[in-house]
Design a protein around this motif. Sequence first.
Motif, PDB file in Angstrom:
ATOM      1  N   GLU A  17     -15.528  19.151   5.834  1.00  0.00           N
ATOM      2  CA  GLU A  17     -14.219  19.338   5.985  1.00  0.00           C
ATOM      3  C   GLU A  17     -13.698  19.655   7.539  1.00  0.00           C
ATOM      4  N   HIS A  18     -14.176  20.099   8.871  1.00  0.00           N
ATOM      5  CA  HIS A  18     -14.171  19.851   9.888  1.00  0.00           C
ATOM      6  C   HIS A  18     -14.523  19.641  11.228  1.00  0.00           C
ATOM      7  N   GLY A  19     -13.627  18.238  11.353  1.00  0.00           N
ATOM      8  CA  GLY A  19     -14.603  17.795  12.355  1.00  0.00           C
ATOM      9  C   GLY A  19     -14.947  16.069  11.873  1.00  0.00           C
ATOM     10  N   GLN A  20     -15.086  15.689  10.333  1.00  0.00           N
ATOM     11  CA  GLN A  20     -16.019  14.419   9.862  1.00  0.00           C
ATOM     12  C   GLN A  20     -15.063  14.007   9.385  1.00  0.00           C
ATOM     13  N   HIS A  21     -14.640  13.869   8.213  1.00  0.00           N
ATOM     14  CA  HIS A  21     -13.155  12.960   7.615  1.00  0.00           C
ATOM     15  C   HIS A  21     -11.877  14.067   7.296  1.00  0.00           C
ATOM     16  N   PRO A  22     -10.233  12.908   7.702  1.00  0.00           N
ATOM     17  CA  PRO A  22      -9.416  13.154   7.135  1.00  0.00           C
ATOM     18  C   PRO A  22      -9.022  14.035   6.193  1.00  0.00           C
ATOM     19  N   PRO A  23      -8.650  15.299   5.934  1.00  0.00           N
ATOM     20  CA  PRO A  23      -8.343  15.329   4.852  1.00  0.00           C
ATOM     21  C   PRO A  23      -8.096  14.817   3.947  1.00  0.00           C
ATOM     22  N   GLU A  24      -8.034  15.023   2.237  1.00  0.00           N
ATOM     23  CA  GLU A  24      -8.077  14.114   1.591  1.00  0.00           C
ATOM     24  C   GLU A  24      -6.434  13.385   1.123  1.00  0.00           C
ATOM     25  N   ASP A  25      -5.420  14.764   1.472  1.00  0.00           N
ATOM     26  CA  ASP A  25      -3.886  14.285   0.955  1.00  0.00           C
ATOM     27  C   ASP A  25      -3.598  12.826   2.561  1.00  0.00           C
ATOM     28  N   VAL A  26      -4.303  12.853   3.570  1.00  0.00           N
ATOM     29  CA  VAL A  26      -4.406  12.184   4.553  1.00  0.00           C
ATOM     30  C   VAL A  26      -4.755  11.145   4.039  1.00  0.00           C
ATOM     31  N   VAL A  27      -5.972  10.902   3.574  1.00  0.00           N
ATOM     32  CA  VAL A  27      -6.250   9.916   3.229  1.00  0.00           C
ATOM     33  C   VAL A  27      -5.718   9.170   2.498  1.00  0.00           C
ATOM     34  N   LEU A  28      -5.307   9.715   1.343  1.00  0.00           N
ATOM     35  CA  LEU A  28      -4.327   8.657   0.639  1.00  0.00           C
ATOM     36  C   LEU A  28      -2.811   9.025   1.155  1.00  0.00           C
ATOM     37  N   ARG A  29      -2.286   9.560   1.748  1.00  0.00           N
ATOM     38  CA  ARG A  29      -1.071   8.396   2.089  1.00  0.00           C
ATOM     39  C   ARG A  29      -0.690   7.295   2.927  1.00  0.00           C
ATOM     40  N   VAL A  30      -1.767   7.754   4.057  1.00  0.00           N
ATOM     41  CA  VAL A  30      -2.524   6.722   4.933  1.00  0.00           C
ATOM     42  C   VAL A  30      -2.429   5.174   3.805  1.00  0.00           C
ATOM     43  N   LYS A  31      -4.040   5.471   2.941  1.00  0.00           N
ATOM     44  CA  LYS A  31      -3.459   4.132   2.088  1.00  0.00           C
ATOM     45  C   LYS A  31      -2.497   3.627   1.016  1.00  0.00           C
ATOM     46  N   ALA A  32      -1.885   5.071   0.666  1.00  0.00           N
ATOM     47  CA  ALA A  32      -0.181   5.280   0.369  1.00  0.00           C
ATOM     48  C   ALA A  32       0.423   3.782   1.342  1.00  0.00           C
ATOM     49  N   LEU A  33      -0.169   4.345   1.921  1.00  0.00           N
ATOM     50  CA  LEU A  33       1.709   3.397   3.484  1.00  0.00           C
ATOM     51  C   LEU A  33       1.167   2.035   3.433  1.00  0.00           C
ATOM     52  N   GLU A  34      -0.126   1.841   3.643  1.00  0.00           N
ATOM     53  CA  GLU A  34      -0.972   0.952   4.144  1.00  0.00           C
ATOM     54  C   GLU A  34      -0.532  -0.144   2.400  1.00  0.00           C
ATOM     55  N   SER A  35      -0.546   0.430   1.042  1.00  0.00           N
ATOM     56  CA  SER A  35      -0.243  -0.615  -0.152  1.00  0.00           C
ATOM     57  C   SER A  35       1.150  -0.759  -0.030  1.00  0.00           C
ATOM     58  N   LEU A  36       1.825   0.155  -0.049  1.00  0.00           N
ATOM     59  CA  LEU A  36       3.261  -0.333   0.547  1.00  0.00           C
ATOM     60  C   LEU A  36       3.424  -1.285   1.433  1.00  0.00           C
ATOM     61  N   LEU A  37       2.737  -1.266   3.102  1.00  0.00           N
ATOM     62  CA  LEU A  37       3.513  -2.280   3.768  1.00  0.00           C
ATOM     63  C   LEU A  37       2.847  -3.297   3.355  1.00  0.00           C
ATOM     64  N   VAL A  38       2.117  -3.634   2.574  1.00  0.00           N
ATOM     65  CA  VAL A  38       1.247  -4.934   2.419  1.00  0.00           C
ATOM     66  C   VAL A  38       2.095  -5.445   1.195  1.00  0.00           C
ATOM     67  N   GLU A  39       2.379  -4.830   0.223  1.00  0.00           N
ATOM     68  CA  GLU A  39       3.322  -5.215  -0.856  1.00  0.00           C
ATOM     69  C   GLU A  39       4.488  -5.674  -0.524  1.00  0.00           C
ATOM     70  N   LYS A  40       5.570  -5.363   0.503  1.00  0.00           N
ATOM     71  CA  LYS A  40       6.447  -5.460   0.795  1.00  0.00           C
ATOM     72  C   LYS A  40       6.689  -6.477   2.417  1.00  0.00           C
TER      73      LYS A  40
END
Length: 209
Positions: A17-40
Amino acid sequence: MPHDHHDHDHDNDHDHEHGQHPPEDVVLRVKALESLLVEKGVVDPAALDAIAEHYAERVGPKNGARVVARAWRDPTFHARLMADATEAIAELGFHGVQGEHMVAVQNTAAVHNLVVCTLCSCYPWPVLGLPPTWYKSNAYRSRAVIEPRKVLSEFGVELDPAVEIQVWDSTAEVRYLVIPERPAEADQLDEDALAELVTRNGMIGTALR
């Protein structure tokens, strides 16, 4: 008898939880944004892959290669690197998150070092860039400890049976950098040329250099 050694076992040392992986909500947001940008049609998935590959294969590992080349050319720097890798690496301007506590391990004719992270994918980003996919795989994380000689063979590294293999288990607190054996041509080549001989896999231990 060959001796396969697993050092720094740490069933509970990883800090997920500290110093290794981004919080899960951040990962999900990044993936969602990436998917939207690719789709558009704003972002080309191939371009994203190329960028990731650039940082994984070129930018980060070049930093580590510079460290290794300096160690090969400068015995004084090599001594400092082995005594305090974090400080020595910082001398070359490479430091930051995921590289706060570095340990250098030296390959020799008698010992070959291999780095793994058995519980997640702790990795020294400042000197090696992004971790390769295979480093994060369950197969590598488990087999590197259980059968390191076979894993190395699958990477094309065939070691004499007399060579001891030391497996270093990275944690959120400590990351390792393998220093390959100094090549015979080190006295004839400058630092830039030597750095070109060093690969990312060599600094993880899945290649000789």
